[in-house]
Write an enzyme that holds these catalytic residues in place. Structure first.
Site, PDB file in Angstrom:
ATOM      1  N   VAL A   1       0.876  -1.170   0.000  1.00 29.62           N
ATOM      2  CA  VAL A   1       0.000   0.000   0.000  1.00 29.62           C
ATOM      3  C   VAL A   1       0.915   1.223   0.000  1.00 29.62           C
ATOM      4  O   VAL A   1       1.710   1.405   0.920  1.00 29.62           O
ATOM      5  CB  VAL A   1      -0.925   0.009   1.240  1.00 29.62           C
ATOM      6  CG1 VAL A   1      -1.892   1.178   1.173  1.00 29.62           C
ATOM      7  CG2 VAL A   1      -1.684  -1.310   1.367  1.00 29.62           C
ATOM      8  N   ILE A   2       0.792   2.030  -1.047  1.00 26.69           N
ATOM      9  CA  ILE A   2       1.669   3.196  -1.206  1.00 26.69           C
ATOM     10  C   ILE A   2       0.826   4.458  -1.092  1.00 26.69           C
ATOM     11  O   ILE A   2      -0.216   4.582  -1.740  1.00 26.69           O
ATOM     12  CB  ILE A   2       2.399   3.136  -2.562  1.00 26.69           C
ATOM     13  CG1 ILE A   2       3.216   1.835  -2.646  1.00 26.69           C
ATOM     14  CG2 ILE A   2       3.312   4.354  -2.736  1.00 26.69           C
ATOM     15  CD1 ILE A   2       3.738   1.513  -4.021  1.00 26.69           C
TER      16      ILE A   2
ATOM     17  N   HIS B   1      -7.080   7.744   1.292  1.00 31.80           N
ATOM     18  CA  HIS B   1      -7.352   6.335   1.012  1.00 31.80           C
ATOM     19  C   HIS B   1      -6.289   5.417   1.625  1.00 31.80           C
ATOM     20  O   HIS B   1      -6.604   4.360   2.172  1.00 31.80           O
ATOM     21  CB  HIS B   1      -7.429   6.134  -0.510  1.00 31.80           C
ATOM     22  CG  HIS B   1      -7.754   4.751  -0.933  1.00 31.80           C
ATOM     23  ND1 HIS B   1      -9.006   4.209  -0.778  1.00 31.80           N
ATOM     24  CD2 HIS B   1      -6.990   3.788  -1.502  1.00 31.80           C
ATOM     25  CE1 HIS B   1      -9.002   2.972  -1.242  1.00 31.80           C
ATOM     26  NE2 HIS B   1      -7.785   2.692  -1.681  1.00 31.80           N
TER      27      HIS B   1
ATOM     28  N   PHE C   1       2.659 -10.106   9.297  1.00 28.50           N
ATOM     29  CA  PHE C   1       2.303  -8.928   8.515  1.00 28.50           C
ATOM     30  C   PHE C   1       3.441  -8.563   7.574  1.00 28.50           C
ATOM     31  O   PHE C   1       4.444  -7.986   7.987  1.00 28.50           O
ATOM     32  CB  PHE C   1       1.997  -7.763   9.463  1.00 28.50           C
ATOM     33  CG  PHE C   1       1.381  -6.571   8.801  1.00 28.50           C
ATOM     34  CD1 PHE C   1       0.039  -6.567   8.468  1.00 28.50           C
ATOM     35  CD2 PHE C   1       2.135  -5.447   8.524  1.00 28.50           C
ATOM     36  CE1 PHE C   1      -0.545  -5.463   7.866  1.00 28.50           C
ATOM     37  CE2 PHE C   1       1.570  -4.335   7.920  1.00 28.50           C
ATOM     38  CZ  PHE C   1       0.223  -4.344   7.586  1.00 28.50           C
TER      39      PHE C   1
ATOM     40  N   ARG D   1      12.147  -2.090   0.010  1.00 30.63           N
ATOM     41  CA  ARG D   1      11.722  -3.075   1.002  1.00 30.63           C
ATOM     42  C   ARG D   1      11.263  -4.399   0.383  1.00 30.63           C
ATOM     43  O   ARG D   1      10.918  -5.329   1.091  1.00 30.63           O
ATOM     44  CB  ARG D   1      10.612  -2.474   1.865  1.00 30.63           C
ATOM     45  CG  ARG D   1      11.158  -1.420   2.818  1.00 30.63           C
ATOM     46  CD  ARG D   1      10.086  -0.463   3.313  1.00 30.63           C
ATOM     47  NE  ARG D   1      10.642   0.499   4.251  1.00 30.63           N
ATOM     48  CZ  ARG D   1      11.399   1.551   3.921  1.00 30.63           C
ATOM     49  NH1 ARG D   1      11.704   1.778   2.655  1.00 30.63           N
ATOM     50  NH2 ARG D   1      11.857   2.375   4.843  1.00 30.63           N
TER      51      ARG D   1
END
EC number: 2.5.1.78
Length: 159
Positions: free
Chosen positions: A82-83, A89, A114, A128
């Site tokens: 998720v960026i 959002h 996670f 990452r």
């Protein structure tokens, strides 16, 4: 003093990897890292690994819950990316995904690792997912292997 800690070998562990297809160019690298770690360090065989693909990070908790409810797995690894964009959002998706996965772990007394990247930039996500900052999929797999062992050890000591 009694100390309980796990190791990372879990030859007989049955592991589900729930993975988001959104941002697949990043997430596939996370999957490669997780699979490599499970097999190389955990000695987990291909037959004991199930990969479940879902559209996005918001869908990860529901799929993880269904996997946990089956009772067939010793742990779950959730992978996604998720960026942050220009709207709120990101905060909703990242927060609900994290909260939902934690809820699955607690509800089913099952380790849920996670491995969902939550970054401000695409560059941070790339770092990452297997470059400068390591592979967070592999790190999630290590965490899962250790927690599978910790919970088994606790069960043996507390019975």
């Amino acid at each position: 003093m009694n100390v309980v800690q796990g190791n990372i070998e879990a030859k007989n562990a049955k592991v589900a990897i729930v993975i988001s297809r959104f941002n697949s160019f990043l997430v596939e690298s996370l999957l490669e890292g997780a699979l490599d770690t499970l097999k190389r360090f955990g000695q987990v065989s291909d037959d004991n690994i199930t990969v479940v693909r879902v559209p996005g990070a918001v869908e990860l908790p529901l799929a993880a819950r269904r996997v946990a409810a089956s009772g067939k797995f010793d742990g779950i690894i959730a992978l996604g990316a998720v960026i942050r964009g220009g709207t709120p959002h990101f905060d909703f998706v990242a927060g609900e995904c994290n909260k939902g996965l934690a809820q699955v772990a607690l509800e089913f007394d099952l380790p849920v690792a996670f491995g969902v990247l939550t970054t401000d930039t695409i560059e941070q996500a790339i770092e990452r997912s297997g470059t400068k900052a390591g592979n967070k999929g592999g790190e999630a797999a290590l965490s899962l292997l250790e927690m599978v062992n910790v919970l088994q050890e606790l069960e043996q000591q507390l019975l």
